[in-house]
Design a protein around this motif. Structure first.
Motif, PDB file in Angstrom:
ATOM      1  N   ASN A  91     -11.233   9.486  -4.187  1.00 56.47           N
ATOM      2  CA  ASN A  91     -10.652   8.126  -3.960  1.00 56.47           C
ATOM      3  C   ASN A  91     -11.646   7.038  -4.647  1.00 56.47           C
ATOM      4  OD1 ASN A  91      -9.019   6.498  -2.686  1.00 56.47           O
ATOM      5  ND2 ASN A  91     -10.482   6.240  -0.802  1.00 56.47           N
TER       6      ASN A  91
ATOM      7  N   GLN B  54      -6.903   2.047  -5.002  1.00 63.75           N
ATOM      8  CA  GLN B  54      -5.889   1.315  -5.533  1.00 63.75           C
ATOM      9  C   GLN B  54      -4.946   2.347  -6.590  1.00 63.75           C
ATOM     10  OE1 GLN B  54      -8.591   0.455  -6.644  1.00 63.75           O
ATOM     11  NE2 GLN B  54      -8.768   0.214  -8.589  1.00 63.75           N
ATOM     12  N   GLN B  55      -5.651   3.612  -7.019  1.00 63.76           N
ATOM     13  CA  GLN B  55      -4.966   4.321  -7.945  1.00 63.76           C
ATOM     14  C   GLN B  55      -4.539   5.673  -7.114  1.00 63.76           C
ATOM     15  OE1 GLN B  55      -7.373   5.496 -11.302  1.00 63.76           O
ATOM     16  NE2 GLN B  55      -7.250   3.309 -12.031  1.00 63.76           N
TER      17      GLN B  55
ATOM     18  N   TYR C 241       4.286   6.816  -0.313  1.00 70.81           N
ATOM     19  CA  TYR C 241       2.891   6.038  -0.036  1.00 70.81           C
ATOM     20  C   TYR C 241       1.798   7.024  -0.076  1.00 70.81           C
ATOM     21  CZ  TYR C 241       2.889   7.556   5.005  1.00 70.81           C
ATOM     22  OH  TYR C 241       3.031   8.295   5.974  1.00 70.81           O
TER      23      TYR C 241
ATOM     24  N   TYR D 261      -2.722   7.256   0.476  1.00 69.78           N
ATOM     25  CA  TYR D 261      -3.944   6.738   0.636  1.00 69.78           C
ATOM     26  C   TYR D 261      -5.034   7.845   1.319  1.00 69.78           C
ATOM     27  CZ  TYR D 261      -2.913   6.147   5.657  1.00 69.78           C
ATOM     28  OH  TYR D 261      -2.636   6.138   6.892  1.00 69.78           O
TER      29      TYR D 261
END
Length: 427
Positions: free
Chosen positions: A54, A58-59, A116, A118
């Motif tokens: 991480n 944003q990637q 999505y 994250y």
């Protein structure tokens, strides 16, 4: 860096090491496809590492999309490897697999697969929507075929080494698959448990390479030492030239000294071929020690055979050289009698009348002769009890073979017909 990022990183490094080792054996098709799988597995682990690291939040979505493609790519390339390993042609399934992989890559990178993604504290939170069922179904189909092919090869093989090697491949792949499907369990889906399975599989493959000769580990070590020594010598000379330049030519600028050292290193690099041969010879002598000269003689023996017309002279040249090169107790040459068709011992080195191998013979209808006529590979006498063709072997013949101090019977054929047998003793 969290433990969840460290696990795929270690796995990636393990597969890179295996990939480098396997690169030295790409002459064989099975090894080429094996390196392809190792590369795919390394890429899969790397994408997981970047995702869980991480470093660029944003990637996360991009790395997750790449991860999905790399995961399926690893499965397809392993399926490809297993087809080659089990001596099967490519088949429509392989083309279909790579076609589906290409379609998946396009869909994933276009944003149609991962909804999505994250990462929080190294744990992945994502959703693949309904596509996860399609991906899981396709993966399950190829996984099932892989297990089926490996189990079938295991059951059809009578070679203990081949069976053990195949069993380790089955075990490693099964562990990898079981832990990969934890991604379908919501409670643990964000953890890289699949890469723990992948790491275990890498260790199992490493053991299979060293223990059951999935690759020729001795050849890997010899070649690896050669290149490490060569590169180390060039680096040492390059650094040494810089230090000597600084010490004895302090008035020269660092750029001039480094440039001079670079020229010296490049000139030496142009001479690496003869230098590599010299280093390779030294390492081979270290590995083979007393048998090195005999091995070299044996390698050059083929060019001499055309000049030797007398069979007795040929046997006297060949058997002692082979015995010493292979470091075995004895070697015998059995030839077929024109009248009876039986194979009898004609030449032996060293001669010892007390040894049964000096008087070894096989009748034309002996099961051993029938097996050697059909096969092109040597017969391992230690495996006779596990080969169905030898169930009809008389007990006295079986005892004669086991007490003969011989390990292998190598068929000698001319235009597909068995004309002789080379019997090799134990180490």
């Amino acid at each position: 860096m969290t433990i969840w990022a460290l696990i795929p990183l270690i796995t990636c490094l393990a597969y890179i090491v295996l990939f480098v080792l396997a690169l030295q054996f790409v002459e064989k098709r099975v090894n080429r496809v094996f390196t392809f799988y190792l590369a795919a597995a390394a890429v899969w682990s790397f994408t997981s590492f970047m995702l869980h690291l991480n470093a660029f939040p944003q990637q996360a979505l991009l790395w997750n999309e790449l991860l999905v493609v790399a995961l399926i790519g690893t499965m397809i390339t392993y399926y490809h490897f297993v087809r080659v390993y089990t001596n099967r042609p490519a088949g429509i399934g392989l083309y279909l697999g790579y076609g589906l992989l290409l379609i998946l890559a396009v869909l994933s990178l276009s944003g149609f697969i991962v909804q999505y993604a994250y990462v929080t504290d190294g744990v992945l939170y994502h959703s693949l929507g309904i596509s996860i069922y399609f991906i899981g179904g396709v993966s399950l189909a190829f996984i099932g075929i892989v297990i089926f092919l490996l189990v079938k090869k295991y059951r059809s093989s009578f070679d203990p080494i081949d069976r053990n090697r195949t069993m380790y491949l089955i075990g490693g792949w099964s562990i990898l698959v079981l832990l990969s499907y934890t991604n379908l369990i919501p409670a643990v889906a964000g953890f890289p448990l699949d890469h723990i399975g992948s790491l275990i599989n890498a260790f199992i493959i490493s053991y299979a390479i060293s223990r059951y000769h999935l690759l020729d580990i001795k050849l890997v070590a010899r070649r690896g030492l050669t290149y490490v020594t060569l590169v180390g010598a060039l680096i040492g000379i390059y650094i040494g030239a810089i230090f000597l330049g600084i010490r004895f030519f302090p008035e020269q600028s660092p750029v001039t000294i480094v440039s001079g050292a670079t020229v010296i290193a490049l000139l030496l690099a142009l001479m690496t071929r003869p230098l590599r041969h010299a280093i390779q010879e030294g390492i081979d002598r270290l590995f083979f020690r007393g048998t090195y000269d005999y091995r070299q003689t044996l390698l050059s023996f083929g060019s001499k055979m055309g000049n030797i017309l007398n069979l007795d002279e040929l046997a006297k040249e060949m058997l002692p050289t082979m015995t010493k090169a292979l470091n075995i107790t004895r070697a015998s040459l059995l030839l077929q009698d024109i009248g009876s068709g039986d194979f009898t011992t004609q030449f032996t080195y060293p001669k010892d009348k007390s040894k049964l191998s000096d008087n070894l013979s096989f009748s034309a209808d002996n099961p051993v002769i029938s097996w050697l006529e059909k096969e092109t590979s040597p017969l391992n006498l230690k495996q006779i009890d596990s080969i169905p063709e030898f169930k009809g072997l008389w007990q006295i013949e079986r005892e004669k073979l086991t007490s003969s101090d011989l390990d292998f019977l190598c068929p000698i054929k001319s235009r597909g017909r068995l004309i002789g047998i080379l019997a090799l003793g134990s180490k």
